[in-house]
Design a protein around this motif. Sequence first.
Motif, PDB file in Angstrom:
ATOM      1  N   PHE A   1       0.900  -1.158   0.093  1.00 51.76           N
ATOM      2  CA  PHE A   1       0.111   0.095   0.145  1.00 51.76           C
ATOM      3  C   PHE A   1       0.834   1.210   0.042  1.00 51.76           C
ATOM      4  O   PHE A   1       0.477   2.310  -0.560  1.00 51.76           O
ATOM      5  N   ALA A   2       2.064   1.211   0.686  1.00 50.95           N
ATOM      6  CA  ALA A   2       2.660   2.498   0.796  1.00 50.95           C
ATOM      7  C   ALA A   2       3.380   2.826  -0.672  1.00 50.95           C
ATOM      8  O   ALA A   2       3.449   3.978  -0.910  1.00 50.95           O
ATOM      9  N   LYS A   3       3.497   1.772  -1.513  1.00 50.26           N
ATOM     10  CA  LYS A   3       4.028   2.060  -2.868  1.00 50.26           C
ATOM     11  C   LYS A   3       2.761   2.874  -3.794  1.00 50.26           C
ATOM     12  O   LYS A   3       3.317   3.484  -4.914  1.00 50.26           O
ATOM     13  N   VAL A   4       1.636   2.482  -3.373  1.00 51.58           N
ATOM     14  CA  VAL A   4       0.569   3.369  -4.146  1.00 51.58           C
ATOM     15  C   VAL A   4       0.648   4.712  -4.069  1.00 51.58           C
ATOM     16  O   VAL A   4       0.424   5.653  -5.003  1.00 51.58           O
ATOM     17  N   PHE A   5       1.074   5.413  -2.804  1.00 56.46           N
ATOM     18  CA  PHE A   5       1.484   6.814  -2.596  1.00 56.46           C
ATOM     19  C   PHE A   5       2.454   7.402  -3.599  1.00 56.46           C
ATOM     20  O   PHE A   5       2.194   8.229  -4.097  1.00 56.46           O
ATOM     21  N   THR A   6       3.389   6.432  -3.914  1.00 58.38           N
ATOM     22  CA  THR A   6       4.449   6.970  -4.968  1.00 58.38           C
ATOM     23  C   THR A   6       3.735   6.958  -6.259  1.00 58.38           C
ATOM     24  O   THR A   6       4.220   7.999  -7.077  1.00 58.38           O
ATOM     25  N   MET A   7       3.260   6.228  -6.719  1.00 52.88           N
ATOM     26  CA  MET A   7       2.404   6.201  -7.956  1.00 52.88           C
ATOM     27  C   MET A   7       1.570   7.227  -8.030  1.00 52.88           C
ATOM     28  O   MET A   7       1.518   8.025  -9.104  1.00 52.88           O
ATOM     29  N   LEU A   8       0.805   7.662  -6.884  1.00 49.49           N
ATOM     30  CA  LEU A   8      -0.163   8.732  -6.666  1.00 49.49           C
ATOM     31  C   LEU A   8       0.451   9.886  -7.090  1.00 49.49           C
ATOM     32  O   LEU A   8       0.223  10.867  -7.900  1.00 49.49           O
ATOM     33  N   ALA A   9       1.855  10.216  -6.546  1.00 51.43           N
ATOM     34  CA  ALA A   9       2.483  11.166  -6.513  1.00 51.43           C
ATOM     35  C   ALA A   9       3.218  11.621  -7.771  1.00 51.43           C
ATOM     36  O   ALA A   9       3.179  12.759  -8.415  1.00 51.43           O
ATOM     37  N   ALA A  10       3.252  10.641  -8.580  1.00 52.71           N
ATOM     38  CA  ALA A  10       3.838  10.500  -9.771  1.00 52.71           C
ATOM     39  C   ALA A  10       2.867  10.761 -10.907  1.00 52.71           C
ATOM     40  O   ALA A  10       3.091  10.685 -11.998  1.00 52.71           O
ATOM     41  N   GLY A  11       1.385  10.573 -10.504  1.00 53.04           N
ATOM     42  CA  GLY A  11       0.660  10.876 -11.483  1.00 53.04           C
ATOM     43  C   GLY A  11       0.345   9.519 -12.464  1.00 53.04           C
ATOM     44  O   GLY A  11      -0.333   9.467 -13.296  1.00 53.04           O
ATOM     45  N   ARG A  12       0.647   8.227 -11.737  1.00 54.04           N
ATOM     46  CA  ARG A  12       0.610   7.217 -12.517  1.00 54.04           C
ATOM     47  C   ARG A  12      -0.651   6.144 -11.876  1.00 54.04           C
ATOM     48  O   ARG A  12      -0.498   5.174 -11.779  1.00 54.04           O
ATOM     49  N   ARG A  13      -1.559   7.145 -11.775  1.00 60.25           N
ATOM     50  CA  ARG A  13      -2.723   6.299 -11.283  1.00 60.25           C
ATOM     51  C   ARG A  13      -4.020   6.865 -11.653  1.00 60.25           C
ATOM     52  O   ARG A  13      -3.942   8.266 -11.928  1.00 60.25           O
ATOM     53  N   HIS A  14      -5.267   6.457 -11.934  1.00 61.15           N
ATOM     54  CA  HIS A  14      -6.533   6.943 -12.430  1.00 61.15           C
ATOM     55  C   HIS A  14      -7.603   6.133 -11.361  1.00 61.15           C
ATOM     56  O   HIS A  14      -7.862   5.035 -11.645  1.00 61.15           O
ATOM     57  N   VAL A  15      -8.189   7.164 -10.535  1.00 59.47           N
ATOM     58  CA  VAL A  15      -8.897   6.562  -9.584  1.00 59.47           C
ATOM     59  C   VAL A  15     -10.470   6.876 -10.366  1.00 59.47           C
ATOM     60  O   VAL A  15     -10.748   8.143 -10.961  1.00 59.47           O
ATOM     61  N   MET A  16     -11.312   5.964  -9.951  1.00 59.97           N
ATOM     62  CA  MET A  16     -12.912   6.311 -10.360  1.00 59.97           C
ATOM     63  C   MET A  16     -13.440   6.247  -9.119  1.00 59.97           C
ATOM     64  O   MET A  16     -13.839   5.259  -8.210  1.00 59.97           O
ATOM     65  N   MET A  17     -14.006   7.538  -8.345  1.00 59.60           N
ATOM     66  CA  MET A  17     -14.454   7.529  -7.107  1.00 59.60           C
ATOM     67  C   MET A  17     -16.071   8.172  -7.139  1.00 59.60           C
ATOM     68  O   MET A  17     -16.600   8.037  -8.172  1.00 59.60           O
ATOM     69  N   GLY A  18     -16.635   7.855  -6.261  1.00 59.71           N
ATOM     70  CA  GLY A  18     -18.050   8.134  -6.068  1.00 59.71           C
ATOM     71  C   GLY A  18     -18.290   9.555  -5.519  1.00 59.71           C
ATOM     72  O   GLY A  18     -17.049  10.176  -5.288  1.00 59.71           O
ATOM     73  N   ALA A  19     -19.465   9.789  -5.388  1.00 63.02           N
ATOM     74  CA  ALA A  19     -19.764  11.449  -5.070  1.00 63.02           C
ATOM     75  C   ALA A  19     -21.216  11.355  -4.330  1.00 63.02           C
ATOM     76  O   ALA A  19     -22.086  10.851  -5.179  1.00 63.02           O
ATOM     77  N   ALA A  20     -21.278  11.850  -3.188  1.00 65.55           N
ATOM     78  CA  ALA A  20     -22.538  12.126  -2.556  1.00 65.55           C
ATOM     79  C   ALA A  20     -23.124  13.459  -3.059  1.00 65.55           C
ATOM     80  O   ALA A  20     -24.229  13.656  -3.479  1.00 65.55           O
ATOM     81  N   GLN A  21     -22.158  14.309  -3.576  1.00 66.06           N
ATOM     82  CA  GLN A  21     -22.487  15.705  -4.202  1.00 66.06           C
ATOM     83  C   GLN A  21     -21.371  15.986  -5.304  1.00 66.06           C
ATOM     84  O   GLN A  21     -20.360  15.697  -5.029  1.00 66.06           O
ATOM     85  N   ILE A  22     -21.732  16.740  -6.452  1.00 61.81           N
ATOM     86  CA  ILE A  22     -20.752  17.110  -7.352  1.00 61.81           C
ATOM     87  C   ILE A  22     -21.154  18.317  -7.998  1.00 61.81           C
ATOM     88  O   ILE A  22     -22.476  18.325  -8.093  1.00 61.81           O
ATOM     89  N   ASP A  23     -20.512  19.423  -8.338  1.00 62.56           N
ATOM     90  CA  ASP A  23     -20.896  20.595  -9.004  1.00 62.56           C
ATOM     91  C   ASP A  23     -20.462  20.809 -10.437  1.00 62.56           C
ATOM     92  O   ASP A  23     -19.894  19.952 -10.930  1.00 62.56           O
TER      93      ASP A  23
END
Length: 249
Positions: A85-107
């Motif tokens: 899991f710690a390595k996920v943050f390395t990928m996150l900071a490098a922009g090598r991740r694409h997450v699809m999240m949910g939203a209770a609200q979005i504008d």
Amino acid sequence: MIAPREDLGGSSSAESTAPTRAEVCIVACAEAWRGDGAILASPTGLIPSLGARLARLTFAPDLLLTDGEAYLLDATGGVEGWLPFAKVFTMLAAGRRHVMMGAAQIDRFGNQNISCIGDWKRPKAQLLGVRGAPGNTVNHPVSYWIPRHSPRVFTGRVDMVCGVGYDRGAAELRVVVTNLAVLDFGTPERRMRLRSVHPGVQVADVAAATGFPLAVPDVVPVTRPPTAAELDLIRTRLDPGAARDRELS
């Protein structure tokens, strides 16, 4: 507006080859990762997860899938590598991740709320909390999956900003996939735009279910349905128990 479980070909037969609304949504989610290459896909929810796995099996073979803890997985859930899991943050900071999240609200600019409804000092409802939404939205591509498109979700102003929108410095908001349509932010002002409507849905249906004015092109295409091969993968390999339909019910 067509009910989520209704067969888009007009038949209610369980053996019909026509795609259901859930299957159209799976393909729309899969398309969010098209062209990403060797990037970590982090879907939230069953339909986005099926979309990521479908993309991996078809047009995005380099896509990386994870169990969210320590392992890289293949498209059928088998372990194929180690990613603590710690390595996920390395990928996150490098922009090598694409997450699809949910939203209770979005504008209209893509500001997302998953923390609370009402004044944050005394909310009417406490939700998940901010979690990783701010870091996701300023570091790498983000898409959203919203299974029930309504004015309560698509609101003029979110009660609390968790994931930041384009008016607050978002890196890249790719698409918003809902049970009615696919939306993006492809306008000069980076305001939410209607990209396509799902089969059986009208532009007016989407507008009525949105709590702010959408940017609407002169011609709005229909979201592409699954190919025969994609439909077979969804029904026989990825989700033979048809749990996908329950996410829209």
